[in-house]
Design an enzyme around this catalytic site. Structure first.
Site, PDB file in Angstrom:
ATOM      1  N   ARG A 193       2.369  -8.324   0.882  1.00  0.00           N
ATOM      2  CA  ARG A 193       1.559  -7.690   1.395  1.00  0.00           C
ATOM      3  C   ARG A 193       2.058  -7.938   3.123  1.00  0.00           C
ATOM      4  O   ARG A 193       2.051  -6.724   3.820  1.00  0.00           O
ATOM      5  CB  ARG A 193       0.249  -8.147   1.784  1.00  0.00           C
ATOM      6  CG  ARG A 193      -0.839  -7.831   2.615  1.00  0.00           C
ATOM      7  CD  ARG A 193      -2.220  -8.817   2.476  1.00  0.00           C
ATOM      8  NE  ARG A 193      -2.855  -8.610   3.483  1.00  0.00           N
ATOM      9  CZ  ARG A 193      -4.174  -7.842   3.820  1.00  0.00           C
ATOM     10  NH1 ARG A 193      -4.343  -6.871   3.232  1.00  0.00           N
ATOM     11  NH2 ARG A 193      -4.766  -7.939   4.895  1.00  0.00           N
ATOM     12  N   GLU A 225      -8.408   4.290   4.660  1.00  0.00           N
ATOM     13  CA  GLU A 225      -8.276   3.683   3.418  1.00  0.00           C
ATOM     14  C   GLU A 225      -8.213   4.359   2.635  1.00  0.00           C
ATOM     15  O   GLU A 225      -9.436   5.008   1.903  1.00  0.00           O
ATOM     16  CB  GLU A 225      -9.214   2.415   3.211  1.00  0.00           C
ATOM     17  CG  GLU A 225      -9.376   1.427   4.306  1.00  0.00           C
ATOM     18  CD  GLU A 225      -8.336   0.452   4.021  1.00  0.00           C
ATOM     19  OE1 GLU A 225      -7.787   0.478   3.080  1.00  0.00           O
ATOM     20  OE2 GLU A 225      -8.369  -0.442   4.946  1.00  0.00           O
ATOM     21  N   GLU A 267       0.908  -1.182  -0.110  1.00  0.00           N
ATOM     22  CA  GLU A 267      -0.056   0.046  -0.017  1.00  0.00           C
ATOM     23  C   GLU A 267       0.782   1.197   0.107  1.00  0.00           C
ATOM     24  O   GLU A 267       0.977   2.203   1.033  1.00  0.00           O
ATOM     25  CB  GLU A 267      -0.964  -0.122   0.972  1.00  0.00           C
ATOM     26  CG  GLU A 267      -1.837  -1.276   1.028  1.00  0.00           C
ATOM     27  CD  GLU A 267      -2.623  -1.489   2.324  1.00  0.00           C
ATOM     28  OE1 GLU A 267      -2.539  -0.674   3.319  1.00  0.00           O
ATOM     29  OE2 GLU A 267      -3.370  -2.737   2.392  1.00  0.00           O
ATOM     30  N   TYR A 290     -15.661  -5.254   6.230  1.00  0.00           N
ATOM     31  CA  TYR A 290     -15.766  -6.438   6.323  1.00  0.00           C
ATOM     32  C   TYR A 290     -14.948  -6.779   7.899  1.00  0.00           C
ATOM     33  O   TYR A 290     -14.166  -6.059   8.121  1.00  0.00           O
ATOM     34  CB  TYR A 290     -14.894  -7.409   5.593  1.00  0.00           C
ATOM     35  CG  TYR A 290     -13.597  -6.901   4.963  1.00  0.00           C
ATOM     36  CD1 TYR A 290     -12.506  -7.197   5.551  1.00  0.00           C
ATOM     37  CD2 TYR A 290     -13.544  -6.370   3.691  1.00  0.00           C
ATOM     38  CE1 TYR A 290     -11.287  -6.550   5.406  1.00  0.00           C
ATOM     39  CE2 TYR A 290     -12.235  -5.897   3.091  1.00  0.00           C
ATOM     40  CZ  TYR A 290     -11.215  -6.131   4.028  1.00  0.00           C
ATOM     41  OH  TYR A 290     -10.077  -5.663   3.659  1.00  0.00           O
TER      42      TYR A 290
END
Length: 416
Positions: A233, A377, A178, A355
């Site tokens: 990740r 996010e 990210e 989620y």
């Protein structure tokens, strides 16, 4: 002989770089339970990289499911989706071109820049330079080492004070791929030191409070995304009894650990680790926050992508004790963000808004007593996903600054 060995090592390093020719990113729209079953079965039979949600276990009807599909599986995926009647679209048609196209900012590749994705060595050198150049506003400390032995650099931004001040803790780059996240932490620090004295809100904040900024949480993973696999990740730790490496550090905190939305399988992208804080990076951050619990009043963790501003809880659908206030602040911060470029964010508790995911750092911080605990996010909503071009760093960081300053101002006025 030494020269031959050197070139041999270089060849091995080059050979290990993951290429993505022919890969695509799909967005699936499951509307029936049968579609959900089909997607989960597909994930068991072939190697799929789930972008959103984080794993096949979290797939439900009526959510968008973004998956990165390697070229060798495309025919099977197309046939399966067509036969199963699963609506889908292609978000990224040429994956390797999207990887190559991230560097569209025109910035110099050899120097640190706030509008490019810097390597860890560039970030580390930048942290040294900016802290030594601003001694009255910035100090640097090491809160421990990573699994591979890199120093975890923490910057404290705030006007020097004889007595401890209330503080905000911000971390970036908990998930290695990210990249927009560490870019924001660097932007924040620069904005803080360059606008102090001219921007009244920033000046007031840094006079009254300190802001701890961890530019990259998962440094080993971040380095690996630059050298070997852009889509990595997790951390880079070895897992006993498994050839699969790494743990998801945002499933590794002691907050409903390894229950809903986390996996006990070391090969999963959401592997929770062998125990809470099994990852040295998680433990270092947790220890620092525990040791400074009396002063840390807010915890902000920066992720991507989806354009969401989340708060506890993610490990349960139950509402946080401070739900109403946390929601009001999140909505105000999101509105401030939207005011600049019109970028729309959705606010709400993690489990219900995106989620369920146990073991997250924001839930852990909140349960520890850090009331204002938020997860950002950042951009976008999937068109670029984790491959946001460098040309979007500046607008993304500018708008996010407005949201962070909104939250900080609220915390400053509502110390507890």
């Amino acid at each position: 002989m030494k020269l031959l060995l050197f070139f041999g090592f270089v060849a091995v390093a080059v050979a290990e770089v993951t290429r993505f020719e022919g890969d695509k990113v799909f967005r699936l729209k499951p509307t029936l339970d049968a579609h959900v079953t089909l997607i989960k079965d597909l994930a068991k039979s072939i190697e799929l990289d789930f972008w959103s949600p984080d794993s096949e276990d979290l797939v439900t009807i009526d959510i968008s499911v973004d998956i990165h599909v390697p070229a060798r599986y495309l025919d099977m995926v197309y046939i399966t989706l067509e036969q199963g009647g699963v609506a889908h679209e292609i978000l990224i048609d040429d994956f390797q071109s999207a990887v190559d196209g991230q560097a569209d900012s025109g910035a110099s590749p050899r120097a640190h820049s706030y509008t490019k994705y810097n390597t860890w060595s560039e970030i580390e050198a930048w942290a040294d330079t900016i802290s030594s150049s601003n001694p009255s506003l910035l100090s640097k400390q090491i809160i421990g080492n990573t699994y591979e032995g890199r120093s975890m650099v923490l910057l404290k931004v705030g006007k020097s004070s004889a007595s401890p001040k209330p503080a905000i803790f911000i971390d970036c780059g908990i998930h290695a791929r990210e990249w927009i996240s560490p870019a924001f932490c660097q932007w924040f620090v620069n904005e803080a030191v360059t606008t102090y004295g001219s921007d009244s809100a920033m000046t007031s904040l840094l006079n009254d409070m300190d802001v701890y900024v961890l530019p990259v949480f998962n440094i080993d993973g971040y380095v690996f995304t630059h050298t070997n696999d852009r889509m990595w990740r997790k951390t880079r730790s070895r897992n006993s009894g498994s050839s699969c490496m790494g743990t998801d550090p945002n499933r590794n905190f002691d907050a409903g650990w390894c229950t809903i939305g986390a996996s006990s399988n070391p090969c999963s992208e959401t592997f929770c680790g062998s125990t809470p804080e099994s990852e040295i990076e998680s433990k270092n951050v947790a220890n620092f926050i525990r040791n400074n619990k009396s002063t840390i009043k807010a915890y902000l963790t920066i992720h991507s992508y989806s354009q969401l501003l989340l708060f506890p809880y993610s490990y349960t659908y139950g509402l946080a004790a401070d739900h109403s206030e946390l929601l009001k602040v999140a909505e105000g911060a999101s509105a401030a963000l939207t005011s600049l470029y019109g970028t729309r964010y959705t606010s709400g508790p993690g489990a219900a808004t995106i989620y369920p995911a146990a073991g997250g750092s924001d839930d852990w911080a909140y349960d520890l007593g850090v009331k204002y605990s938020y997860t950002f996010e950042l951009r976008d909503t999937g068109y670029y996903g984790f491959l946001l071009p460098e040309s979007q760093i500046k607008p993304t960081c500018e708008e996010t600054m407005l949201a962070v300053k909104y939250i900080a101002a609220h915390v400053q006025k509502n110390l507890y």
